[in-house]
Design an enzyme around this catalytic site. Structure first.
Site, PDB file in Angstrom:
ATOM      1  N   ARG A 191      -5.138   1.867 -13.492  1.00 35.64           N
ATOM      2  CA  ARG A 191      -3.784   2.084 -12.965  1.00 35.64           C
ATOM      3  C   ARG A 191      -3.094   0.783 -12.558  1.00 35.64           C
ATOM      4  NH1 ARG A 191      -4.269   6.236  -8.730  1.00 35.64           N
ATOM      5  NH2 ARG A 191      -3.897   7.770 -10.361  1.00 35.64           N
ATOM      6  N   ARG A 217     -13.690   2.401   4.382  1.00 37.09           N
ATOM      7  CA  ARG A 217     -12.495   1.581   4.571  1.00 37.09           C
ATOM      8  C   ARG A 217     -11.231   2.426   4.642  1.00 37.09           C
ATOM      9  NH1 ARG A 217     -11.551  -1.008  -0.245  1.00 37.09           N
ATOM     10  NH2 ARG A 217      -9.563  -0.048  -0.662  1.00 37.09           N
ATOM     11  N   HIS A 262     -15.096  -3.640   0.128  1.00 42.56           N
ATOM     12  CA  HIS A 262     -14.977  -2.972  -1.164  1.00 42.56           C
ATOM     13  C   HIS A 262     -16.307  -2.481  -1.724  1.00 42.56           C
ATOM     14  CE1 HIS A 262     -13.964  -2.912  -5.621  1.00 42.56           C
ATOM     15  NE2 HIS A 262     -12.953  -2.248  -5.122  1.00 42.56           N
ATOM     16  N   ASN A 271       0.831  -1.211   0.000  1.00 40.76           N
ATOM     17  CA  ASN A 271       0.000   0.000   0.000  1.00 40.76           C
ATOM     18  C   ASN A 271       0.863   1.257   0.000  1.00 40.76           C
ATOM     19  OD1 ASN A 271      -2.352  -1.500   0.099  1.00 40.76           O
ATOM     20  ND2 ASN A 271      -2.732  -1.148   2.268  1.00 40.76           N
ATOM     21  N   HIS A 323     -15.278   2.950 -15.046  1.00 38.08           N
ATOM     22  CA  HIS A 323     -15.056   2.207 -13.804  1.00 38.08           C
ATOM     23  C   HIS A 323     -16.289   1.405 -13.396  1.00 38.08           C
ATOM     24  CE1 HIS A 323     -14.351   2.004  -9.287  1.00 38.08           C
ATOM     25  NE2 HIS A 323     -13.237   1.504  -9.763  1.00 38.08           N
TER      26      HIS A 323
END
Length: 722
Positions: free
Chosen positions: A433, A592, A620, A72, A463
């Site tokens: 990405r 999150r 998610h 991350n 998306h």
């Protein structure tokens, strides 16, 4: 409890987008009402680190969270920090969302990220590594090996490692080598035994070899040594006739974000491929070194890499703990979460064990809401597309693909459908990405099979998660739609928590047909009946619902807002929530990652509660729930509350209408916000506090409870069938 009502006010339909949220009377909001988004992201990664610190978690899972933290943070530097630096260097810097200059924020990031990396190293050295050793997995050092063990590892080095190493000297005849981003390297100082001259060499640790090399013997304890330490103790073999004076590990992070100047007249794929080549040579933004690196070596690296002291991170312990992902191959189920096998959604379970489930028949009966990974992706989404591919009555399949695995059965289903003569459209987002190269490869594979491949709209990323199947039934065409919150990726579907709606609603099908036509043709302009679509309508639609709740509260009617997202950053949405809170609307936000929303503003955020849940699965899904005076309006979809999602991407939310589905999401949210549930609470000053136990007893785990609930639903269904 929010009871679904049969009354439909029409507010769920996007045709009402003539409403202008700015027509609502503005409440006076304080100037400093947001948390800095970059520092909030670091706070999120701190929560990941706290999972690695938790002694109640299985040891290999704690190691995995350390690797996730490292991965991350790498992406954060490659994208967010790189973007700030680029804007400063180009003179395009504008104040951040909290009104501070990017240079000041960079200083804060450097301070906080360094503190986090030191903590990360300490968690490995002092907590997780000893815990693994106690459990029989030891990461040892060269000095702790016996002569026999060193000899055996020396043979492994000569046979498996030495042939692939490429030492690069630095001298007048050899310029300083290119250092690739995220590579682990050894900086080596050597002296010529004959001339006495000192030189520098760089050695890249090969990424194709295991990061942890098993030490032979000593069963039942499994012992490993880090690959870079094995190499460091055989440098004499690489520099014969030279004296090795010193060696130190270092690692460079580069700007690897892709900036594409899109032009309708140029080939997007060619432009992207050229940019991907340039990505490898992005400017350095972070240099990680071991704490014992000498000043001579460090000065050489700083000079040759052209970086500043602020970008140097001197760290104890091993660099690049992403390597801990490698421990996942160990056969130690006792050191992991108990295994969980996703169930088949009740609606998709075959009536007879010998027959194959008919997905279309199930969807015709009623809308189906699936919850991954608790319910299987393979027996729902994948089966939906595979059945469509082989069904002779299916005429066309249309689908968006943002990220998927390279060997995806989803891609294969589209190929099979095209090869069988069906019309197949795949909208592939090649600008996703860090997946750009993979997406280009399988987009071309789809094209070769006869799939109509579209690469999206100029200036926008696509998306949304959509699939549409057109099937001929009794002389008419029927639409079967899937709208999800997650990618069509079978691999991540096993660890990402997501929802997906299957429906044969003709209006949803018409909405998707229009949307796909616009995505493959021209820009998004039209309105939709059952969808909220970005970039033109989604923001306005959500603001309309938020302000409707505010108006209901002011009129003394029931009012409540519940939102679950990965990130809550958009200022207009946040201000709308503040105004609703000031009017008395109870607001629950389940986030999150980043949260720029504050809960410590007296008179402004008094009615806002923010929780975060991290654990075995990555939360998610995106949910948007509005009380609507007893006639609940609930959406699921792909959009986070960020500028890019609302203004620069094609996103889609779909409204749920089945009362059972509304109740399921309401119950899930109740559990997430319950004070008896293990979660992080956002508090004063943007601090997140983990609340994991009460009176010495562990609190409820939402993901474990959801697992049990879904399994129980399956058992009840089987009993009903019998």
């Amino acid at each position: 409890m929010m009871e679904p009502a049969l009354v439909d006010t029409g507010l769920g339909d996007a045709e009402d987008d003539d409403f202008d949220a700015h027509e609502a009377p503005d409440a006076v909001l304080p100037d400093h009402r947001y948390h800095d988004r970059e520092l909030s992201w670091l706070a999120f990664n701190r929560r990941v680190l706290e999972l690695a610190e938790d002694p109640s978690l299985p040891e290999l899972e704690r190691a995995n969270f350390l690797a996730i933290f490292a991965s991350n943070l790498d992406e954060f530097f490659m994208v967010r920090v790189a973007g700030l630096k680029r804007r400063i260097l180009t003179g395009l810097a504008v104040p951040t969302n909290v009104g501070r200059s990017p240079s000041d924020v960079l200083s804060d990031i450097s301070r906080d990220a360094y503190a986090l990396q030191l903590r990360h190293a300490a968690v490995w050295n002092d907590l997780v590594r000893p815990a693994l050793a106690d459990a029989g997995i030891e990461i040892t050092d060269w000095d702790d090996l016996t002569d026999a063990e060193r000899g055996a590892l020396g043979e492994y080095f000569q046979a498996q490692v030495f042939p692939v190493l490429m030492p690069l000297a630095v001298d007048p005849a050899h310029p300083f080598p290119y250092i690739s981003g995220l590579s682990l390297n050894l900086a080596i100082r050597i002296r010529n035994a004959r001339t006495g001259r000192q030189d520098f060499a760089r050695l890249k640790v090969p990424t194709m070899l295991p990061r942890f090399v098993e030490v032979p013997g000593r069963s039942p304890i499994t012992r490993f040594i880090r690959l870079e330490e094995l190499i460091a103790n055989h440098l004499g073999d690489l520099f014969p006739g030279m004296e090795v004076l010193d060696h130190h590990a270092f690692r460079l992070t580069r700007n690897e974000d892709v900036e594409i100047e899109e032009d309708e007249s140029e080939n997007l794929i060619q432009a992207l491929e050229a940019e991907l080549l340039r990505r490898r040579f992005g400017p350095p933004i972070r240099l990680e070194i071991t704490e014992d690196m000498d000043d001579i070596t460090l000065e050489l690296l700083i000079r040759e890499l052209d970086i500043t002291d602020q970008e140097v991170y001197r760290l104890p312990g091993p660099l690049d703990l992403r390597g801990l992902f490698d421990l996942g191959r160990l056969d130690r189920p006792d050191l992991r979460y108990p295994p969980h096998l996703p169930t088949t959604a009740v609606a998709f379970q075959p009536g007879d064990s010998n027959e194959r489930s008919d997905i279309f028949r199930a969807i015709r009966k009623a809308d189906v809401l699936v919850h991954h990974p608790y319910e299987s992706f393979a027996t729902s989404v994948q089966a939906f597309l595979e059945q469509a591919a082989r069904d002779p009555h299916v005429l066309a399949i249309k689908q968006t693909l943002y990220r998927t695995s390279g060997d995806s059965p989803i891609v294969q289903a589209l190929i099979d459908a095209a090869e069988s003569g069906k019309q197949v459209l795949a909208l592939v987002e090649v600008k996703a990405r860090f997946d750009e190269a993979n997406n280009i490869v399988w987009a071309r594979k789809l094209e070769k099979a006869g799939v109509h491949v579209v690469y999206g709209l100029v200036g926008l990323k696509t998306h949304c998660k959509l699939a549409l199947i057109i099937r001929q039934e009794e002389g008419a065409l029927r639409h079967y739609s899937h709208i999800g919150t997650g990618n069509y990726n079978p691999k991540t579907s096993r660890i990402y928590e997501d929802f997906g709606l299957f429906t044969a609603d003709p209006q949803v099908g018409k909405d998707l047909t229009r949307l796909f036509n616009e995505l493959s043709g021209y820009a998004i302009e039209k309105k939709f009946k059952h969808l909220l679509v970005a970039p033109r309508h989604l923001r306005k639609g959500l603001m309309r619902h938020i302000d409707a709740e505010r108006a209901n509260a002011e009129a003394g009617k029931p009012a409540r807002i519940r939102i679950k997202v990965n990130s809550m950053v958009d200022e207009e949405i946040i201000d709308g929530l503040y105004r609703a809170s000031m009017a008395g609307v109870k607001i629950d936000v389940w986030v999150r990652g980043i949260c720029s929303l504050r809960v410590d503003l007296p008179g402004v955020s008094d009615n806002i509660t923010v929780r975060s849940i991290l654990g075995r699965y990555l939360e998610h899904s995106r949910l948007f729930m509005f009380e609507n005076d007893g006639a609940p309006i609930v959406y699921i979809g792909s959009a986070d509350m960020m500028h890019r999602n609302l203004d620069r991407r094609v996103e889609a939310l779909v409204r749920l209408r089945d009362p059972a589905h509304l109740q399921e999401l309401h119950d899930l949210f109740d559990l997430a916000m319950d004070p008896r549930t293990n979660s992080w609470h956002l508090g004063e000053g943007g601090e997140w506090k983990r609340v994991a136990e009460a009176d010495g007893q562990p609190l409820l785990d939402l993901q474990d409870l959801t697992m049990a609930s879904v399994q129980g639903r399956r058992r009840r269904s089987k009993r009903a069938i019998r």
